[in-house]
Design a protein around this motif. Structure first.
Motif, PDB file in Angstrom:
ATOM      1  N   ALA A 131     -11.686  32.735  40.757  1.00 31.60           N
ATOM      2  CA  ALA A 131     -12.502  33.945  40.868  1.00 31.60           C
ATOM      3  C   ALA A 131     -12.722  34.882  39.842  1.00 31.60           C
ATOM      4  N   ASP A 132     -14.537  35.560  39.887  1.00 30.13           N
ATOM      5  CA  ASP A 132     -14.731  36.423  38.856  1.00 30.13           C
ATOM      6  C   ASP A 132     -14.114  37.104  39.199  1.00 30.13           C
ATOM      7  N   TRP A 133     -14.059  38.216  38.507  1.00 21.82           N
ATOM      8  CA  TRP A 133     -13.544  39.690  38.552  1.00 21.82           C
ATOM      9  C   TRP A 133     -14.823  40.761  38.133  1.00 21.82           C
ATOM     10  N   PRO A 134     -15.683  40.787  39.056  1.00 19.68           N
ATOM     11  CA  PRO A 134     -17.072  42.399  38.990  1.00 19.68           C
ATOM     12  C   PRO A 134     -16.153  42.970  39.178  1.00 19.68           C
ATOM     13  N   GLN A 135     -16.646  44.482  40.113  1.00 12.70           N
ATOM     14  CA  GLN A 135     -16.284  45.558  40.199  1.00 12.70           C
ATOM     15  C   GLN A 135     -16.611  46.031  41.813  1.00 12.70           C
ATOM     16  N   VAL A 136     -15.786  45.359  42.351  1.00 17.36           N
ATOM     17  CA  VAL A 136     -16.016  45.488  43.409  1.00 17.36           C
ATOM     18  C   VAL A 136     -14.136  45.427  44.880  1.00 17.36           C
ATOM     19  N   ASN A 137     -14.096  45.600  45.553  1.00 12.78           N
ATOM     20  CA  ASN A 137     -12.660  45.196  45.987  1.00 12.78           C
ATOM     21  C   ASN A 137     -12.437  43.856  46.139  1.00 12.78           C
ATOM     22  N   ASP A 138     -11.080  43.445  46.410  1.00 14.89           N
ATOM     23  CA  ASP A 138     -10.419  42.485  46.152  1.00 14.89           C
ATOM     24  C   ASP A 138     -10.817  40.845  46.770  1.00 14.89           C
ATOM     25  N   HIS A 139     -11.119  41.750  48.119  1.00 14.36           N
ATOM     26  CA  HIS A 139     -11.936  40.793  49.208  1.00 14.36           C
ATOM     27  C   HIS A 139     -13.245  40.465  49.009  1.00 14.36           C
ATOM     28  N   ASP A 140     -14.161  40.976  48.532  1.00 10.82           N
ATOM     29  CA  ASP A 140     -15.196  40.749  47.824  1.00 10.82           C
ATOM     30  C   ASP A 140     -15.678  39.946  46.747  1.00 10.82           C
ATOM     31  N   ARG A 141     -14.315  39.523  46.100  1.00 12.29           N
ATOM     32  CA  ARG A 141     -14.369  39.025  44.419  1.00 12.29           C
ATOM     33  C   ARG A 141     -15.624  37.822  45.265  1.00 12.29           C
ATOM     34  N   PRO A 142     -16.196  37.249  44.040  1.00  9.75           N
ATOM     35  CA  PRO A 142     -17.115  36.059  44.540  1.00  9.75           C
ATOM     36  C   PRO A 142     -16.299  35.425  43.510  1.00  9.75           C
ATOM     37  N   LEU A 143     -16.730  33.994  43.240  1.00 13.68           N
ATOM     38  CA  LEU A 143     -16.497  32.489  43.250  1.00 13.68           C
ATOM     39  C   LEU A 143     -16.823  32.543  40.983  1.00 13.68           C
ATOM     40  N   ALA A 144     -16.310  32.576  40.515  1.00 15.25           N
ATOM     41  CA  ALA A 144     -17.231  32.231  39.186  1.00 15.25           C
ATOM     42  C   ALA A 144     -17.879  30.950  38.851  1.00 15.25           C
ATOM     43  N   GLU A 145     -18.206  30.533  37.473  1.00 17.93           N
ATOM     44  CA  GLU A 145     -19.342  29.143  37.923  1.00 17.93           C
ATOM     45  C   GLU A 145     -18.099  28.562  37.472  1.00 17.93           C
ATOM     46  N   ARG A 146     -17.161  28.624  36.586  1.00 21.96           N
ATOM     47  CA  ARG A 146     -16.175  27.304  36.972  1.00 21.96           C
ATOM     48  C   ARG A 146     -15.688  27.078  37.567  1.00 21.96           C
ATOM     49  N   GLY A 147     -15.435  28.655  39.001  1.00 20.80           N
ATOM     50  CA  GLY A 147     -14.796  27.929  40.581  1.00 20.80           C
ATOM     51  C   GLY A 147     -15.673  27.532  41.053  1.00 20.80           C
ATOM     52  N   ARG A 148     -17.576  27.978  40.826  1.00 20.13           N
ATOM     53  CA  ARG A 148     -17.893  26.422  42.051  1.00 20.13           C
ATOM     54  C   ARG A 148     -18.167  25.352  41.252  1.00 20.13           C
ATOM     55  N   LYS A 149     -18.297  24.943  39.921  1.00 24.03           N
ATOM     56  CA  LYS A 149     -17.558  23.758  39.817  1.00 24.03           C
ATOM     57  C   LYS A 149     -16.995  22.740  40.218  1.00 24.03           C
ATOM     58  N   ASP A 150     -15.681  23.717  40.449  1.00 21.58           N
ATOM     59  CA  ASP A 150     -14.328  23.212  40.693  1.00 21.58           C
ATOM     60  C   ASP A 150     -14.557  22.801  41.879  1.00 21.58           C
ATOM     61  N   ALA A 151     -14.280  23.924  42.568  1.00 17.72           N
ATOM     62  CA  ALA A 151     -14.571  23.715  44.412  1.00 17.72           C
ATOM     63  C   ALA A 151     -15.491  22.319  44.484  1.00 17.72           C
ATOM     64  N   ALA A 152     -16.764  22.234  44.090  1.00 17.02           N
ATOM     65  CA  ALA A 152     -17.422  20.737  44.579  1.00 17.02           C
ATOM     66  C   ALA A 152     -16.611  19.669  43.947  1.00 17.02           C
ATOM     67  N   VAL A 153     -15.676  19.386  43.055  1.00 20.57           N
ATOM     68  CA  VAL A 153     -14.874  18.506  42.360  1.00 20.57           C
ATOM     69  C   VAL A 153     -13.490  18.385  43.595  1.00 20.57           C
ATOM     70  N   ALA A 154     -12.798  19.695  44.096  1.00 20.09           N
ATOM     71  CA  ALA A 154     -12.143  19.621  45.136  1.00 20.09           C
ATOM     72  C   ALA A 154     -12.735  18.803  46.229  1.00 20.09           C
ATOM     73  N   GLY A 155     -13.489  19.001  46.525  1.00 22.75           N
ATOM     74  CA  GLY A 155     -14.198  18.594  47.806  1.00 22.75           C
ATOM     75  C   GLY A 155     -14.078  17.157  47.827  1.00 22.75           C
ATOM     76  N   ARG A 156     -14.686  17.065  46.510  1.00 27.05           N
ATOM     77  CA  ARG A 156     -15.264  14.954  46.199  1.00 27.05           C
ATOM     78  C   ARG A 156     -13.480  14.409  46.033  1.00 27.05           C
ATOM     79  N   LYS A 157     -12.525  15.515  45.502  1.00 29.62           N
ATOM     80  CA  LYS A 157     -11.280  14.510  45.719  1.00 29.62           C
ATOM     81  C   LYS A 157     -10.742  14.321  46.988  1.00 29.62           C
ATOM     82  N   LEU A 158     -11.182  16.039  48.455  1.00 31.85           N
ATOM     83  CA  LEU A 158     -10.555  15.814  49.738  1.00 31.85           C
ATOM     84  C   LEU A 158     -11.383  14.860  50.246  1.00 31.85           C
ATOM     85  N   ALA A 159     -12.290  14.525  49.718  1.00 30.62           N
ATOM     86  CA  ALA A 159     -13.314  13.626  50.638  1.00 30.62           C
ATOM     87  C   ALA A 159     -12.388  12.019  50.205  1.00 30.62           C
TER      88      ALA A 159
END
Length: 172
Positions: A17-45
């Motif tokens: 996740a990224d660390w913008p100035q938002v509350n913890d629940h609203d933190r979005p993914l970092a660029e690396r997170g977006r890439k890793d999430a897709a790779v994890a999805g392929r591994k799950l597949a």
């Protein structure tokens, strides 16, 4: 399906996740997170687990992780966005899994640490395995997932009834 057939639980930690100035629940993914999430999805597949149900935290980073990962799967399981997963203890996660209908065979939980790592440790027996050795060595970093099997009904899920059969974490 008989409740005597082994069931599977995939415990999946959200991606980086990224660390913008938002509350913890609203933190979005970092660029690396977006890439890793897709790779994890392929591994799950690649695992071939035909997921029946996804239980996903309502936090932005978990929802984004699941959206990117599920896109890689051959079929999309029913997804329930569950606010109780956010900041849940292992006991609260077990209670949530105990509510799963017995016609559901394979479940994925997309959540947070320390809950998913602690739940993996609590549910699994202490037998040595290659998967456990990798998990001990790597910890449970962002985008990691563990695959557990157990026999019986979801209501019978409790500490030390499962076996850790697989573990994956992205290269860091």
């Amino acid at each position: 399906m008989s409740v005597a057939e082994p069931r599977r639980i995939v415990l999946f930690r959200h991606a980086k996740a990224d660390w913008p100035q938002v509350n913890d629940h609203d933190r979005p993914l970092a660029e690396r997170g977006r890439k890793d999430a897709a790779v994890a999805g392929r591994k799950l597949a690649d695992s071939g687990i035909p997921l029946d149900l996804a239980l996903c935290s309502t936090a932005v980073r978990t929802r984004e992780t699941w959206k990117l990962a599920v896109h890689e799967l051959p079929h999309r399981p029913k997804t329930v966005y569950e606010e109780r997963i956010y900041e849940a203890s292992p006991g609260e996660l077990i209670a949530l899994l105990n509510e799963t209908p017995d016609d559901v065979h394979d479940v994925i939980v997309i959540g947070h640490n320390p809950g998913v790592h602690a739940l993996t440790d609590i549910l699994t027996d202490s037998a040595d395995s290659e998967a456990r050795e990798r998990m001990v060595r790597r910890g449970f970093p962002a985008s990691a997932f563990a695959v557990l099997t157990f026999e019986g009904s979801w209501k019978a899920l409790e500490p030390a009834v499962a076996t850790l059969t697989d573990y994956w974490a992205p290269d860091e």
